[in-house]
Design an enzyme around this catalytic site. Structure first.
Site, PDB file in Angstrom:
ATOM      1  N   MET A  30       0.841  -1.197   0.000  1.00 29.75           N
ATOM      2  CA  MET A  30       0.000   0.000   0.000  1.00 29.75           C
ATOM      3  C   MET A  30       0.878   1.250   0.000  1.00 29.75           C
ATOM      4  O   MET A  30       0.393   2.353   0.303  1.00 29.75           O
ATOM      5  CB  MET A  30      -0.925  -0.006   1.218  1.00 29.75           C
ATOM      6  CG  MET A  30      -1.871  -1.203   1.202  1.00 29.75           C
ATOM      7  SD  MET A  30      -3.372  -0.910   2.126  1.00 29.75           S
ATOM      8  CE  MET A  30      -2.722  -0.667   3.746  1.00 29.75           C
ATOM      9  N   GLY A  31       2.168   1.102  -0.328  1.00 32.81           N
ATOM     10  CA  GLY A  31       3.053   2.261  -0.376  1.00 32.81           C
ATOM     11  C   GLY A  31       3.511   2.692   0.996  1.00 32.81           C
ATOM     12  O   GLY A  31       3.420   1.916   1.957  1.00 32.81           O
ATOM     13  N   HIS A  34       8.973   1.202   3.512  1.00 28.15           N
ATOM     14  CA  HIS A  34      10.000   1.266   4.556  1.00 28.15           C
ATOM     15  C   HIS A  34      10.876   0.037   4.432  1.00 28.15           C
ATOM     16  O   HIS A  34      10.675  -0.784   3.508  1.00 28.15           O
ATOM     17  CB  HIS A  34       9.340   1.369   5.931  1.00 28.15           C
ATOM     18  CG  HIS A  34       8.277   0.334   6.177  1.00 28.15           C
ATOM     19  ND1 HIS A  34       8.538  -1.019   6.160  1.00 28.15           N
ATOM     20  CD2 HIS A  34       6.936   0.448   6.411  1.00 28.15           C
ATOM     21  CE1 HIS A  34       7.438  -1.693   6.400  1.00 28.15           C
ATOM     22  NE2 HIS A  34       6.435  -0.827   6.549  1.00 28.15           N
ATOM     23  N   HIS A  37       9.194  -3.363   3.655  1.00 27.22           N
ATOM     24  CA  HIS A  37       8.854  -3.574   2.232  1.00 27.22           C
ATOM     25  C   HIS A  37      10.124  -3.826   1.413  1.00 27.22           C
ATOM     26  O   HIS A  37      10.139  -4.691   0.533  1.00 27.22           O
ATOM     27  CB  HIS A  37       8.173  -2.335   1.656  1.00 27.22           C
ATOM     28  CG  HIS A  37       6.876  -1.950   2.316  1.00 27.22           C
ATOM     29  ND1 HIS A  37       6.735  -0.795   3.049  1.00 27.22           N
ATOM     30  CD2 HIS A  37       5.669  -2.564   2.354  1.00 27.22           C
ATOM     31  CE1 HIS A  37       5.488  -0.702   3.488  1.00 27.22           C
ATOM     32  NE2 HIS A  37       4.820  -1.766   3.088  1.00 27.22           N
ATOM     33  N   GLY A 147       4.919 -10.350   4.007  1.00 21.99           N
ATOM     34  CA  GLY A 147       5.695 -10.259   5.243  1.00 21.99           C
ATOM     35  C   GLY A 147       5.056 -11.059   6.370  1.00 21.99           C
ATOM     36  O   GLY A 147       3.827 -11.074   6.509  1.00 21.99           O
ATOM     37  N   LYS A 149       5.142 -10.158   9.275  1.00 23.67           N
ATOM     38  CA  LYS A 149       4.549  -9.115  10.122  1.00 23.67           C
ATOM     39  C   LYS A 149       3.016  -9.230  10.122  1.00 23.67           C
ATOM     40  O   LYS A 149       2.373  -9.059  11.141  1.00 23.67           O
ATOM     41  CB  LYS A 149       5.017  -7.759   9.587  1.00 23.67           C
ATOM     42  CG  LYS A 149       4.156  -6.572   9.868  1.00 23.67           C
ATOM     43  CD  LYS A 149       4.448  -6.024  11.228  1.00 23.67           C
ATOM     44  CE  LYS A 149       3.730  -4.750  11.566  1.00 23.67           C
ATOM     45  NZ  LYS A 149       2.500  -4.450  10.916  1.00 23.67           N
ATOM     46  N   ASP A 150       2.442  -9.473   8.928  1.00 25.39           N
ATOM     47  CA  ASP A 150       0.992  -9.642   8.816  1.00 25.39           C
ATOM     48  C   ASP A 150       0.709 -11.138   8.671  1.00 25.39           C
ATOM     49  O   ASP A 150       0.335 -11.620   7.599  1.00 25.39           O
ATOM     50  CB  ASP A 150       0.467  -8.844   7.621  1.00 25.39           C
ATOM     51  CG  ASP A 150       0.709  -7.362   7.806  1.00 25.39           C
ATOM     52  OD1 ASP A 150      -0.057  -6.720   8.518  1.00 25.39           O
ATOM     53  OD2 ASP A 150       1.725  -6.846   7.283  1.00 25.39           O
ATOM     54  N   GLN A 153      -2.659 -12.411   7.374  1.00 22.30           N
ATOM     55  CA  GLN A 153      -2.791 -12.108   5.943  1.00 22.30           C
ATOM     56  C   GLN A 153      -2.073 -13.179   5.106  1.00 22.30           C
ATOM     57  O   GLN A 153      -2.605 -13.674   4.108  1.00 22.30           O
ATOM     58  CB  GLN A 153      -2.198 -10.734   5.662  1.00 22.30           C
ATOM     59  CG  GLN A 153      -2.047 -10.395   4.192  1.00 22.30           C
ATOM     60  CD  GLN A 153      -1.637  -8.947   4.004  1.00 22.30           C
ATOM     61  OE1 GLN A 153      -2.476  -8.059   4.065  1.00 22.30           O
ATOM     62  NE2 GLN A 153      -0.374  -8.700   3.777  1.00 22.30           N
ATOM     63  N   VAL A 176      10.815  -7.353   9.657  1.00 22.85           N
ATOM     64  CA  VAL A 176      11.944  -6.443   9.886  1.00 22.85           C
ATOM     65  C   VAL A 176      11.575  -5.537  11.059  1.00 22.85           C
ATOM     66  O   VAL A 176      10.455  -5.021  11.131  1.00 22.85           O
ATOM     67  CB  VAL A 176      12.237  -5.608   8.621  1.00 22.85           C
ATOM     68  CG1 VAL A 176      13.343  -4.605   8.880  1.00 22.85           C
ATOM     69  CG2 VAL A 176      12.609  -6.533   7.468  1.00 22.85           C
TER      70      VAL A 176
END
Ligand code: AMP
Length: 283
Positions: A30-31, A34, A37, A147, A149-150, A153, A176
């Site tokens: 989603m832009g 960082h 990504h 990632g 992280k999610d 998802q 990260v």
């Protein structure tokens, strides 16, 4: 690096690469890019011959009252980051390009969307799965990078790809973190300096959880109690959930066994943050 705003042009660019025998890697984002990504992009660049990054703040995965309007959209900086990282095409469509009319077809992944974040964000994963299915059909990648992280998802997308026989391999890359352990997130920029300090307790509590499990604790309620004590060291942290679930099914556990996911969602001020760790007790 090419920038494409239309489905037609990104398809043409990818088709040309595929016809030249290139392996296509895809990183949906989603832009507000960082280092989290960037790590996905770098892995894609290493493993593939042609890398597409999408930048699309997908309205259908935001609920009412969530941060869709205020979500950061620093497109120029994002493009610079992609160029530096060796991306071949950035696909940055408008909402009209992705959803030209009212969308009537949705991808509903069952069960694994019901626990964890699915409880407080009931339509979130329907939006995520639908936009990923659309993007996979548009880009037709060989590999798509997500990632850890999610974590939920990643499980949802894997399940969708498996159930719908989508011809793409899902690669999940490690989370990260900042030096203090805080998982890097586009939403961290909403945090004040003090709140950022408080947010470091999230990973601290997960590390404590890992230590307890590795030391032989198997009672999930004891582990959750301990995580909650660490988080409660800050009055600014409002706990949404602390869950210990099976890493594959995302079903709640009472006793630790096999591969588990410990996941947390909190609010600090008006910012919602999530994090998780995987612990494999069968190793
Ligand atoms: P987003 O732009 O938030 O939709 O994220 C795009 C992708 O980047 C998703 O697959 C995320 O899981 C991944 N991602 C976000 N933050 C991190 C991080 N700190 N480490 C690794 N991957 C991340």
């Amino acid at each position: 690096m090419k920038i494409s705003e239309t489905i037609k042009s990104v398809r043409e660019l990818v088709n040309a690469a595929r016809n030249a025998g290139k392996r296509i890697g895809f990183v949906p984002t989603m832009g507000a890019l960082h280092i989290g990504h960037i790590s996905l992009i770098e892995t894609a660049v290493k493993q593939c011959d042609f890398v597409v990054v999408s930048i699309f703040v997908n309205p259908t995965q935001f609920g009412i009252g969530e941060d869709f309007q205020k979500y950061p959209r620093p497109l120029e900086t994002d493009l610079e980051i992609c160029k530096k990282a060796g991306v071949d095409v950035v696909f940055a469509p408008s909402i009209k390009e992705m959803y030209p009319n009212e969308n009537l077809t949705w991808v509903n992944v069952e069960k694994v969307t019901e626990s964890l974040c699915g409880k407080s964000r009931p339509s979130h994963f329907r939006g995520v799965a639908t936009v990923c299915a659309k993007l996979f059909n548009i880009v037709a990648p060989d590999f798509a990078y997500f990632g850890q992280k999610d974590a939920q998802q990643a499980v949802v997308i894997r399940q969708m790809v498996y159930d719908l026989n989508l011809p793409v391999e899902i690669v999940v890359c490690p989370t990260v973190r900042e030096k203090d352990g805080l998982a890097v997130s586009s939403r961290n920029q909403y945090l004040s300096r003090q709140h950022k300090k408080d947010a470091a307790l999230i990973y601290k509590s997960l590390q404590k959880c890992r230590q307890m499990i590795l030391a032989g604790e198997t009672d999930v309620s004891v582990i959750i109690d301990c995580i909650s004590k660490v988080l409660n060291q800050s009055l600014a942290i409002e706990i949404e959930y602390i869950s210990v679930v099976d890493a594959q099914t995302l079903q709640n556990l009472t006793k630790i066994s096999g591969k588990i996911l410990a996941a947390i969602a909190v609010k600090i001020g008006s910012t919602r943050l999530i994090d998780n760790i995987l612990v494999d007790t069968s190793e």
